[in-house]
Design an enzyme around this catalytic site. Structure first.
Site, PDB file in Angstrom:
ATOM      1  N   ARG A 115      30.350   2.695  15.939  1.00 41.01           N
ATOM      2  CA  ARG A 115      31.064   1.418  15.950  1.00 41.01           C
ATOM      3  C   ARG A 115      31.827   1.177  17.241  1.00 41.01           C
ATOM      4  NH1 ARG A 115      35.138   0.917  11.564  1.00 41.01           N
ATOM      5  NH2 ARG A 115      35.484   3.040  12.303  1.00 41.01           N
TER       6      ARG A 115
ATOM      7  N   SER B 108      33.565  12.604  16.743  1.00 36.88           N
ATOM      8  CA  SER B 108      33.917  13.503  15.637  1.00 36.88           C
ATOM      9  C   SER B 108      33.029  14.740  15.545  1.00 36.88           C
ATOM     10  CB  SER B 108      33.921  12.718  14.338  1.00 36.88           C
ATOM     11  OG  SER B 108      34.823  11.647  14.470  1.00 36.88           O
TER      12      SER B 108
ATOM     13  N   ASP C  50      37.795  11.795  14.325  1.00 36.86           N
ATOM     14  CA  ASP C  50      38.179  10.918  13.210  1.00 36.86           C
ATOM     15  C   ASP C  50      39.395  11.435  12.453  1.00 36.86           C
ATOM     16  OD1 ASP C  50      36.751  13.082  12.263  1.00 36.86           O
ATOM     17  OD2 ASP C  50      35.371  11.934  11.020  1.00 36.86           O
TER      18      ASP C  50
END
Ligand code: ADP
Ligand code: MG
Length: 497
Positions: free
Chosen positions: A108, A176, A229
């Site tokens: 994203r 992540s 994350d």
């Protein structure tokens, strides 16, 4: 329940379990396939069983490993990576910041507008699924794909987001995977997890890779913070609630991060004196301990995985694997107990065909004839005519596998609280309120998993549970990254002076 009562009930349950296995095994000798399936089920239950005392051992082991991992690099399976974050968001940040989120199911790009005390006043994002070949291709290709998506996102921005002259857009990069951080905005990739495997990126500075790709597409932005994350979730949680002390991700993978005093980090090599606090990215997915209840299914899953011997905690807890464990149990039942009839359903042989959301849907089926289970069996395994008994057995397998994961995740959280001296409550001391920010699709959408985790926490914490809360902290990997870019903005001093 007092300690004695707990111990008694633990012994009792163990005895019941053992008896059940015995009965099942006896039945198996004399009778047909159903008894065999039942025996496999009881054996699974027995081996996955995480009693309160076992969970306490896991929590203690987690706390011990945390100490060892902070003492020296390589001192523990837990990497205990230093983030170099020294300013968690306070809730009054201002301005427009960007986030890139890589390391989950989707990639994203996001823009977040922060309005001081008003909080997040606007956010916009684009989501792109990563083509599978890029997950195992070359570093160059993957980062080009990312930079192109970012450039496209910025290109369609309106006039509203033009920055003052001379000021660059600032980005928080959520990556992540385990990274050895060199500073707040640089770090080298230690290894891939969660199905990614791009060999030439291991050992490289991830921010450098991103910057080179941004240059190739002519994008001029500053990468202010490199995080993962879990750290993002902690920042996101803290932005809303100052009592947040740790964050846990339960999604495709699992991980945890928490706030640590710098003087408690013997291996600290950061630039500042040994005072203040920073965030530690535990990489708890790689935790392992002889106290973990492991089964033959876990062993075969691990040995056939891309990273054998690694991420053992993750492989029994997280969304990527729960469905696959259930598939392996069913496969054995099909093979050894003709659970699905004379032939093994061909689809049952396909690794990862049974996804965790499907396990969750079957587990939550409350219809009297378990029709959700029936339709999933039909759709995924092409088993059109399942009996109610079969469906019940499958729900039970889902329950055993998910409960084990949820209870172990709770034990991990208690391990962090122990490390921080927030459990148990010390005599005569007022207990501080501790909030754990949780994020990830598994925690958010798998209600039974979440309930089981919360009740295991209560079971382990006793009275202390009143002051310890788990809170859903949505979208740390997006908003959290933008918040950290804001709290560490290079223009901050300029604004403040
Ligand atoms: P990621 O971890 O990939 O960044 P998420 O936090 O959204 O993304 O988590 C996605 C994972 O959560 C999926 O891979 C799946 O394992 C799990 N998940 C998503 N929805 C459900 C559901 N309804 N029930 C159980 N697990 C789910
Ligand atoms: Mg995620």
């Amino acid at each position: 329940m007092g300690k004695v009562a707990v111990a008694a009930s633990v012994v009792c349950t163990a005895a019941v379990c053992a008896a059940a296995v015995l009965v099942a095994r006896q039945q198996m000798k004399g009778s047909g396939k159903w008894a065999k399936a039942e025996a496999i089920l009881r054996e699974l239950e027995d081996e996955c069983w995480a009693s309160t005392s076992k969970l306490r051992q896991v929590a203690d082991a987690m706390a011990e490993e945390m100490h060892a991992g902070l003492a020296s690099d390589g001192g523990s399976k837990l990497k205990m990576l230093i983030s170099y974050i020294d300013k968690l968001p306070k809730g009054d940040e201002n301005g427009v910041f960007y986030a890139l989120d890589l390391g989950g199911t989707n990639f994203r790009v996001m823009r977040v507008q922060l309005g001081g005390k008003e909080g997040v006043i606007n956010k916009e994002s684009d989501q792109v699924s990563i083509p599978p070949h890029l997950m195992v291709g070359s570093s160059h290709e993957l980062f080009d794909f990312i930079a192109a998506a970012l450039a496209k996102f910025i290109a369609k921005e309106g006039e509203d987001f033009n920055l003052p002259h001379g000021r660059k857009r600032e980005l928080g990069f959520t990556f992540s995977f385990p990274v050895r951080q060199l500073s707040l905005a640089s770090g080298t990739l230690i290894k891939w997890t969660k199905g990614f495997f791009i060999e030439d990126a291991v050992g490289q500075d991830i921010v450098e890779e991103l910057k080179k790709a941004m240059e190739r597409v002519g994008l001029d932005m500053s990468v202010t913070a490199l995080i993962n994350d879990t750290v993002g979730t902690l920042a996101r949680g803290k932005y809303n609630n100052p009592n947040v002390i740790a964050a846990v991700i339960l999604g495709t993978g699992t991980n945890a991060a928490y706030v640590e005093k710098i003087h408690a980090i013997p291996k600290w090599q950061g630039p500042t004196p040994k005072s203040g606090e920073t965030v530690i990215n535990m990489e708890w997915g790689s935790f392992r301990s002889s106290h973990l209840p492991l089964t033959e299914y876990d062993q075969s899953l691990d040995s056939e995985s891309l990273n054998p011997g690694e991420q053992i905690f993750e492989k029994i807890i997280s969304g990527m694997y729960l469905g696959e464990i259930v598939r392996r149990v069913l496969y054995r039942m099909a093979k050894e107990a003709s659970f699905f009839g004379d032939t093994i359903p061909p689809n049952l042989k396909i690794p990862f065909i049974l996804r965790t959301p499907v396990v969750s849907a079957m587990h939550h089926d409350i219809s009297p004839d378990l029709k959700v289970v029936g339709s999933k069996l039909n759709d995924i395994l092409e088993v059109p005519d399942s009996s109610l008994e079969m469906r019940k057995t499958i729900v039970e397998i889902c329950d055993i596998v998910a409960s084990r994961g949820a209870r172990l995740a709770a034990a991990g959280i208690v391990g962090i609280l122990k490390k921080l001296g927030r459990d148990p409550v010390k005599e005569g001391e007022k207990q501080q309120r501790s909030v754990i920010a949780l994020d990830g699709g598994l925690f958010e959408h798998y209600t039974k998993f979440r309930n089981c985790l919360e009740s295991a926490l209560k079971e382990l914490l006793g009275e202390a549970a009143d002051n310890i809360v788990v809170e859903l902290s949505n979208d740390g990997s997006g908003i959290g990254a933008a918040l950290l870019a804001a709290s560490h903005s290079q223009y901050l001093q300029v604004q403040e002076s």
